[in-house]
Write an enzyme that holds these catalytic residues in place. Structure first.
Site, PDB file in Angstrom:
ATOM      1  CB  SER A  49      -0.927  -0.005   1.213  1.00  0.00           C
ATOM      2  OG  SER A  49      -0.182  -0.196   2.392  1.00  0.00           O
ATOM      3  CG  ASP A  98       2.577  -3.890   9.005  1.00  0.00           C
ATOM      4  OD1 ASP A  98       1.448  -4.391   9.188  1.00  0.00           O
ATOM      5  OD2 ASP A  98       2.902  -3.330   7.944  1.00  0.00           O
ATOM      6  CB  ALA A 139       7.025   1.239  -0.551  1.00  0.00           C
TER       7      ALA A 139
END
Length: 505
Positions: free
Chosen positions: A128, A281, A130
């Site tokens: 989203s 993440d 890179a």
């Protein structure tokens, strides 16, 4: 502008038939009937999961990240939707090679060939914020190159502004608005997303995590090639491995999935409690597994940090949960100020027991953490527990870890795996070991302060002795001498303890 964006979101939702997800809500069935009537010409031939994925991609990076998180919770959403949302992890539509080349030219003063011997303009992953390409440096090292999407900062700031607008309305309208702190949560989300927009910061994050696990047998982090990193370009060691979500390939390599699941839990708790610095993440698109069963971490745009107070509070709560010490959990909440001081401990304890007791002694596959979190939220609402925005990323990461563990080993007992690690960590924080560790940490400060302590006390009391109470001078001087002796004695004792602790280390 925000209103137009909100209308656009509503339009995309209608275009892709997302009103279908509201059909189970009786109060919204009438609205859906109206939508069907007005938008009768729309085509909804694609499966619902695909339509949801396409809608999130259309709406931009914030919504894509929302889909990434949902894709890891296969226990909470239907499998067809989870499988489709999993494609958001590294299959977002890439931007063109012409744009990539333009970014490289700008970043390397018009001559990116001076850095790269070879550059493959076909991306190997597109996310989203890179996308990633493979290449070879002029020195012959194989690398992965991350290139930031053009104009992504403006897009993110626009949608974050819209979220903040929604949060402000929720805070004003909802009865729990103040306690839930929606604007603080959006602010925390904004901070982490803005961190992703600076690839030099991400490179520093990767470097720090690599240093923390440099000798780890269960996790490796790629090396950063600093000479070739820019704000919108990051160059790192190319890592080989199997995506953790491809279980068939992992089984073909004879990788022990049960051990892999336990290692994932250990990595999480090590990052949180040993380092206070964790990868925030951890969806499957950011994790590879080497042939030797060691994890490879990728994508370091969002990292979480915890203070010593946060770590101690979390450890106390985890251990109390594992030991079924629900009173300890209740007291920890009160002591931390998360619930009002006048909260009835016994009542809060009973509520926590009723929520948590059913989940123990069950394998992970039999535990619905979604239901558990919902019940805990209801309890928090009853007892006015305040949401802590600084822990939002930790909560998200824990959900990701659970989702990963469920995929690798449905029989994994999260409690049994984590409890020994937490108990060892607590031993290192309290008792003699904790005292020695703290003395060593504070030693340089005390060696500076202690020799000055008698003089500082003397100066203070001498100044006080010149006040209007002349008759008290002798008594103050006598007290002054005693304090100086006490100060010197204290300093000597402290230095002795410090020396003893130092030698024992």
């Amino acid at each position: 502008m925000k209103i137009l964006r909100a209308l656009y979101i509503f339009y995309i939702a209608i275009q892709f038939g997302l009103d279908e997800f509201c059909s189970s809500n009786r109060s919204l069935r009438g609205l859906r009937a109206i939508i069907r009537t007005v938008f009768f010409a729309r085509s909804l031939s694609r499966p619902r999961g695909e339509r949801l994925r396409l809608a999130l991609q259309k709406l931009g990076p914030i919504f894509v990240k929302f889909g990434q998180v949902l894709s890891t919770r296969r226990d909470m959403i239907p499998l067809d939707i989870a499988d489709e949302l999993a494609l958001l992890q590294d299959r977002v539509a890439p931007f063109s090679s012409e744009i990539v080349e333009k970014i490289l030219e700008q970043s390397f003063d018009g001559n990116y060939q001076s850095a790269f011997k070879d550059f493959n303009f076909k991306p190997v992953a597109s996310a989203s914020v890179a996308q990633v390409h493979f290449g070879v440096l002029v020195n012959g090292k194989e690398v992965a190159i991350k290139v930031l999407r053009p104009d992504i900062g403006r897009v993110i700031n626009r949608d974050i502004g819209l979220l903040d607008w929604f949060a402000m309305i929720l805070a004003a309208v909802l009865p729990d608005g103040k306690r839930l702190k929606p604007r603080e949560i959006v602010s925390e989300f904004r901070r982490h997303l803005n961190d992703e927009l600076d690839l030099m910061r991400e490179a520093a994050n990767a470097s720090q995590l690599r240093r923390n696990f440099i000798d780890s047998p269960i996790l490796t982090v790629p090396e950063i090639h600093w000479d070739f990193c820019r704000k919108n370009v990051m160059v790192m060691e190319r890592m080989a491995g199997i995506p953790v979500s491809k279980l068939d390939e992992l089984n073909a390599k004879n990788i022990d999935l049960k051990k892999l699941a336990a290692s994932g839990v250990e990595i999480f708790f090590t990052q949180v409690f040993r380092d206070g610095y964790f990868h925030a993440d951890m969806h499957p698109g950011n994790i590879l597994v080497q042939d030797n069963g060691r994890y490879v971490a990728l994508d370091f745009g969002i990292m979480g940090t915890l203070t010593e107070i946060d770590k101690n509070y979390l450890a106390q709560n985890f251990l109390a949960f594992f030991r079924r010490d629900y009173r300890g959990v209740a007291e920890a909440h009160v002591n931390a100020g998360w619930v009002p001081k006048d909260t009835r401990i016994d009542d809060f304890e009973a509520t926590i027991r009723s929520i948590c007791e059913p989940i123990f002694d069950k394998p992970l596959k039999d535990i619905s953490f979604g239901r558990l979190l919902m019940n805990l939220f209801q309890a928090a609402r009853r007892f006015n527990v305040e949401i802590q925005p600084q822990l939002i990323m930790l909560q998200k990461t824990l959900l990701n870890v659970e989702g990963l563990g469920r995929e690798l080993d449905p029989d994994l007992d999260l409690w049994v795996t984590a409890k020994p690690f937490l108990e060892q960590w607590m031993k290192e924080q309290v008792g003699i070991q904790g005292l020695i560790k703290q003395l060593k940490k504070e030693g340089p400060l005390w060696t500076t302060i202690l020799p000055r302590l008698p003089r500082l006390i003397d100066d203070y009391l001498s100044k006080d002795s010149n006040n209007e109470y002349e008759g008290e001078k002798e008594r103050i001087k006598d007290l002054n001498r005693k304090v100086r002796i006490l100060g010197l004695t204290t300093a000597a004792l402290a230095l002795c303890v410090l020396a003893l602790a130092w030698f024992q280390l």
